[in-house]
Structures are given as structure tokens and as C-alpha cells.
Design a protein around this motif. Structure first.
Motif, short mmCIF file in Angstrom:
data_model
loop_
_atom_site.label_atom_id
_atom_site.label_comp_id
_atom_site.label_asym_id
_atom_site.label_seq_id
_atom_site.Cartn_x
_atom_site.Cartn_y
_atom_site.Cartn_z
N ILE A 134 -28.04 -10.07 30.00
CA ILE A 134 -28.87 -9.94 31.29
C ILE A 134 -28.08 -11.32 32.18
CG2 ILE A 134 -30.51 -10.72 32.41
CD1 ILE A 134 -32.31 -10.74 30.05
N ASP A 135 -27.12 -9.53 33.11
CA ASP A 135 -25.64 -10.52 33.84
C ASP A 135 -26.46 -10.86 35.49
OD1 ASP A 135 -24.03 -11.05 35.48
OD2 ASP A 135 -23.02 -9.37 34.79
N CYS A 136 -26.82 -11.90 35.48
CA CYS A 136 -27.45 -12.46 37.25
C CYS A 136 -26.88 -12.53 38.46
CB CYS A 136 -28.79 -13.50 36.57
SG CYS A 136 -30.13 -12.55 35.75
N VAL A 137 -25.33 -12.32 37.38
CA VAL A 137 -23.87 -13.01 38.07
C VAL A 137 -23.41 -11.37 39.01
CG1 VAL A 137 -21.55 -14.34 38.83
CG2 VAL A 137 -23.94 -15.38 37.80
N GLY A 138 -22.83 -10.59 37.87
CA GLY A 138 -22.41 -9.34 38.40
C GLY A 138 -21.09 -9.59 37.95
N ILE A 139 -20.38 -10.21 37.66
CA ILE A 139 -18.80 -9.99 37.29
C ILE A 139 -18.21 -9.79 36.01
CG2 ILE A 139 -18.28 -11.21 39.72
CD1 ILE A 139 -17.98 -13.72 38.12
N ASP A 140 -18.65 -10.36 34.88
CA ASP A 140 -18.13 -10.26 33.45
C ASP A 140 -18.94 -9.90 32.67
OD1 ASP A 140 -15.96 -11.48 34.14
OD2 ASP A 140 -17.21 -13.71 33.83
N GLY A 141 -19.92 -8.84 33.01
CA GLY A 141 -21.12 -8.69 32.03
C GLY A 141 -20.29 -7.17 31.09
N ALA A 142 -19.71 -6.76 32.05
CA ALA A 142 -18.75 -5.48 30.74
C ALA A 142 -17.86 -5.87 29.69
CB ALA A 142 -18.35 -4.96 32.13
N TYR A 143 -17.54 -7.04 30.24
CA TYR A 143 -16.71 -7.77 29.22
C TYR A 143 -17.47 -7.56 28.18
CZ TYR A 143 -12.93 -9.15 31.48
OH TYR A 143 -11.58 -9.18 32.25
N TRP A 144 -19.19 -8.12 27.68
CA TRP A 144 -19.92 -8.77 26.42
C TRP A 144 -19.99 -7.20 26.34
CZ3 TRP A 144 -22.39 -13.52 28.75
CH2 TRP A 144 -22.31 -14.00 28.11
N ASN A 145 -20.44 -6.46 27.16
CA ASN A 145 -20.43 -4.64 26.99
C ASN A 145 -20.35 -3.58 25.38
OD1 ASN A 145 -20.94 -1.66 27.32
ND2 ASN A 145 -22.89 -3.10 27.94
N LYS A 146 -18.97 -4.24 26.67
CA LYS A 146 -17.56 -3.26 25.88
C LYS A 146 -17.46 -3.58 24.10
CE LYS A 146 -12.92 -2.05 24.90
NZ LYS A 146 -11.48 -2.26 26.67
N THR A 147 -17.14 -5.59 23.92
CA THR A 147 -17.16 -6.33 22.89
C THR A 147 -17.97 -6.34 21.73
OG1 THR A 147 -16.27 -8.14 24.15
CG2 THR A 147 -17.12 -9.09 22.16
N PHE A 148 -19.51 -6.40 22.31
CA PHE A 148 -20.45 -5.67 21.22
C PHE A 148 -20.62 -4.68 20.99
CE2 PHE A 148 -21.75 -10.06 22.93
CZ PHE A 148 -21.23 -10.95 22.04
N LYS A 149 -20.13 -3.56 21.68
CA LYS A 149 -19.91 -2.01 21.03
C LYS A 149 -19.49 -2.00 19.83
CE LYS A 149 -21.92 -0.05 24.92
NZ LYS A 149 -22.13 0.76 26.00
N CYS A 150 -18.27 -3.01 20.52
CA CYS A 150 -17.39 -2.53 18.97
C CYS A 150 -17.37 -3.29 18.06
CB CYS A 150 -15.72 -3.33 19.66
SG CYS A 150 -15.05 -2.82 21.03
#
Length: 435
Positions: free
Chosen positions: A213-229
Motif C-alpha cells: 500500500i503506497d500512499c506516497v507514490g514514489i518508492d512502491g515499485a522497489y518493493w513490487n520488484k523485490t517481492f516478485k523476485c
């Protein structure tokens, strides 16, 4: 030595890089490889002639070096067949195999840190020649500071550079009193089973649900990529208010996938305080962090009973939200708000403490950092790097998080005006390895 065996050795040597030559020599107990006239072919031929070894020894060497392609193309066999053939009959020293494997698992930064700690032990002229952990081991052996029976110095320094995964391998080897020491006569020694560390099961595909849940909109993509890996099913929600955040988490808690999963991850980036999340709301009651945690306890989410539940929170601190008085308010947890699906009793929920199996990592920093258009969370970037490195090294999550703590400490020492605070708590009953 037969012409066929000599030709086989020549073909193997042609396939190996110079670094692999050094590793092969180390496995064979030959450490003086710096002589200009040294040739790995002659070394192998001489060794095998003296010890009466045959092609099986070459198969063992390639198997331990993980050169399964050479097993196929030169030795006309395969990994499975060699593993079956060798069984418990080995010529190579288990100590040297272990050291060679550990050397392969160390990166350049790890080696530099280790050499720095050991620099007082080495003559100055030797320091510049150290290119791998094997060079370190050879030098320590020369100084009689290391052998198959004396590995405490290396274990201590591996722990000091945060390579506890490698230190544990040494510790397990020493505890079981393993094996034949050096390559003398061809001997048979017993392969001892490693004492398996008690770990949570982590084999389901995917490993489980990861909600971001990204309520700031700047770093969520990092988590998305990491946890898919890390083999999780990633569900991302952006720019939610508090009411939407609570509704989303309740919905995630009801998902039936939890019954077949091995773990659960919840990641939140939001403005808030040390105790509450605001989402995109500018004022009003926040969502209490204890509520977030409680939504995934066994009584509320029986599918996750006994399984690790990992929470990673990045908060940007604002003045503390005003709580609602005179009642729980819709941002607090209420039993009536939750529905549970599935055979609760079959998971033994009653036997699992409500707060067990939780890993809670919460970092917060000042909201003013978001005014910088180039801002990225130091915590979040360090966490992603550490988790992926931990996956590669099969590290326990708690040990991997120590690297995050170190990065936060180093950042705070340099950037006095943009400090981060971090709170790590867990009630894990076993190790978590996100492999």
C-alpha cells in the motif's frame, strides 16, 4: 598414466578459467600456485599418478566445482550419476570443499572487509596478492592460524562483516567434527548430515501474498520488484485514504490463498506517526498500527496461523493524528468487521499464540523529506538490497535485517538533518529464509 587419462586432464584444463585452476588446486591440497612454472595439468597428472587415482577422481573434482557441463562433454556422465556413484566415498577433503564453496559465496566488498580485519595478520607484501578468500585461507594456513581443526578465527571475522550465513556453515562443520583433513591416501569418510536449523516452510509457489500500500507514490515499485523476485504474489494499491486502507487490509485478510501459502507480507508507505497511518488524508483519525497487525492474527486470519507474517512500514512523520474519542471509530479494529473463511479448527488456531510468528520492521522519518523531488527512502532501498542479498545467501531474515540497521546508522551519521528511526520487533519461533 594412460594416454586417455592424460588427454582427459588436458581437455578439462582447457575448459577452466585461471580462477578455477586456483580453486581446483586448492581442493587438491596444492597451494603454491604462484610459481611461474606451475601448470595445473602437470599437477593433476603427478598427483593422480602418486595416489593411484583414476577418472572417478576427476568426476568428483568437477562435481564439487559445479562444472556439470564438463561432466557431460568430457567425462561422459552427469551430475545425478556422479552423485549416486560417489555416495559416501570421497577423496577430497571436506574442509577444503567447504572453504572453496564459502569463497564462491563471497563478493568483492565482503572480501575487502575481511582482509581489512585480518590485515594485521598478513605481511604487507602478501596483502596485494589476495584476490579471493582462498588466498586468505592459504595465508592463514601458512601462519598456522587455520586448519580443518582450527577455524574459529575465520568464523569470528565472518560474523564481524555480517556474513553470519557463512559463519554458521563453519560452525556446523566444527560441531560435527567432520572428515578427513587433507588429500593423503584415497580414503573413505562418512558424510555427516548437517544439523538443520529450524526454519519455517518456504516452498509454496507463490510463497504467499504480499500486499503493498503506497500512499506516497514514489518508492512502491522497489518493493513490487523485490517481492516478485522473492516469489510472492504481489498486490499493489496506491494513494489510499485511511478508510480505503483499512478496507483493503480486511479484504486481504479474507483471501483464501493464505491457507495454501507459506508466508504473508504487508508493506506500507504512508504519512503518519509512530503509532498511526494517515494514508493520503491530511487530517482526522489515523489507522492504528496495532490494528494492521491484529488483522492477520490467527483469530482474524486463520489461514496464516503458525506461518510467518512480515510487516515493513515506512512512515513520514506528521503531527500526531487526533484519535476519535468516545468509541473505537471506524479506523480501529472491531471483531464484527471481520469475516473468516475456511476450516479454522483444522489449523489448530487455539494452539498458536495470537502474537506469534510476526516480524515487524517500522521506519519513520520527517515528512519534509517528501518536498525533495529526488527523494527515495534510505530504509526502503536498503531493505530491498538486503532481502535480495539474503535470498542469494539463504540468510535468516533477522540477520539480513542487520544490514538495514547498519545502512540507517551510516546515513544518520552523514545526514544529520534527514535522520531515520527504525523499530524492529519480532515474535518469530523459527528462522525465516526468503529463498
Amino acid at each position: 598414466m594412460s594416454r586417455h587419462l592424460s588427454q582427459t586432464i588436458h581437455l578439462i584444463a582447457e575448459e577452466l578459467s585461471k580462477d578455477e585452476w586456483k580453486r581446483l588446486s586448492f581442493l587438491c591440497g596444492v597451494t603454491d600456485t604462484e610459481c611461474p612454472s606451475f601448470d595445473v595439468r602437470r599437477m593433476l597428472m603427478s598427483l593422480m599418478h602418486q595416489k593411484g587415482l583414476d577418472e572417478t577422481f576427476l568426476m568428483e573434482l568437477m562435481f564439487k566445482m559445479r562444472r556439470y557441463d564438463i561432466l557431460r562433454s568430457v567425462l561422459n556422465t552427469n551430475r545425478t550419476e556422479v552423485e549416486r556413484m560417489l555416495g559416501n566415498n570421497h577423496v577430497l577433503s571436506e574442509y577444503r570443499v567447504l572453504m572453496a564453496d564459502i569463497s564462491e559465496d563471497m563478493d568483492t566488498d565482503d572480501l575487502k572487509s575481511l582482509v581489512f580485519l585480518l590485515s594485521a595478520n598478513f605481511p604487507r607484501e602478501r596483502l596485494s596478492k589476495i584476490k579471493s578468500l582462498l588466498d586468505v585461507i592459504v595465508e592463514l594456513e601458512r601462519q598456522d592460524q587455520m586448519s580443518c581443526e582450527r577455524m574459529d578465527l575465520l568464523e569470528k571475522h565472518l560474523r564481524a562483516i555480517q556474513r553470519t550465513d557463512l559463519a554458521r556453515k563453519i560452525n556446523r562443520y566444527q560441531q560435527r567434527g567432520a572428515g578427513n583433513v587433507e588429500m593423503g591416501n584415497a580414503v573413505t569418510y562418512r558424510e555427516y548430515s548437517q544439523n538443520s536449523v529450524d526454519e519455517y516452510r518456504m516452498r509454496s509457489k507463490p510463497r504467499g501474498v504480499c500486499v503493498i500500500i503506497d500512499c506516497v507514490g514514489i518508492d512502491g515499485a522497489y518493493w513490487n520488484k523485490t517481492f516478485k523476485c522473492l516469489h510472492f504474489q504481489v498486490i499493489t494499491h496506491k494513494l489510499l485514504c485511511v478508510r480505503e486502507t483499512l478496507a483493503t487490509l480486511k479484504d486481504v485478510a479474507r483471501r483464501r490463498e493464505h491457507y495454501w501459502a507459506d508466508a504473508f507480507i504487508c508493506c506500507v508507505i504512508s504519512r503518519g506517526s509512530a503509532t498511526d497511518l494517515l494514508g493520503i488524508d491530511s487530517h482526522g483519525p489515523g489507522l492504528n498500527l496495532d490494528t494492521v497487525k491484529h488483522l492477520f492474527t490467527p483469530e482474524c486470519c486463520p489461514g496464516l496461523a503458525g506461518k510467518p507474517k512480515l510487516f515493513f512500514i515506512q512512515s513520514y512523520e506528521v503531527p500526531r493524528p487526533q484519535r476519535c474519542y468516545g468509541g473505537a471509530g471506524y479506523y480501529d479494529y472491531r471483531d464484527a468487521d471481520l469475516e473468516t473463511d475456511g476450516p479454522v479448527t483444522s489449523y489448530g488456531v487455539e494452539t498458536v499464540p495470537a502474537n506469534a510468528d510476526i516480524f515487524w520492521s517500522h521506519c519513520w522519518t520527517n515528512e519534509h523529506q517528501l518536498e525533495d523531488q529526488n527523494h527515495h527512502s534510505v530504509y526502503l532501498q536498503a531493505l530491498c538490497t538486503s532481502l535480495l542479498k539474503g535470498q542469494k545467501r539463504k540468510m535468516n531474515l533477522v540477520d539480513a535485517h542487520m544490514e538495514v540497521n547498519r545502512k540507517i546508522y551510516e546515513h544518520n551519521a552523514k545526514e544529520t538533518g534527514a535522520k531515520y528511526s527504525i523499530n524492529l520487533r519480532h515474535t518469530l519461533r523459527k528462522h525465516v529464509c526468503l529463498s
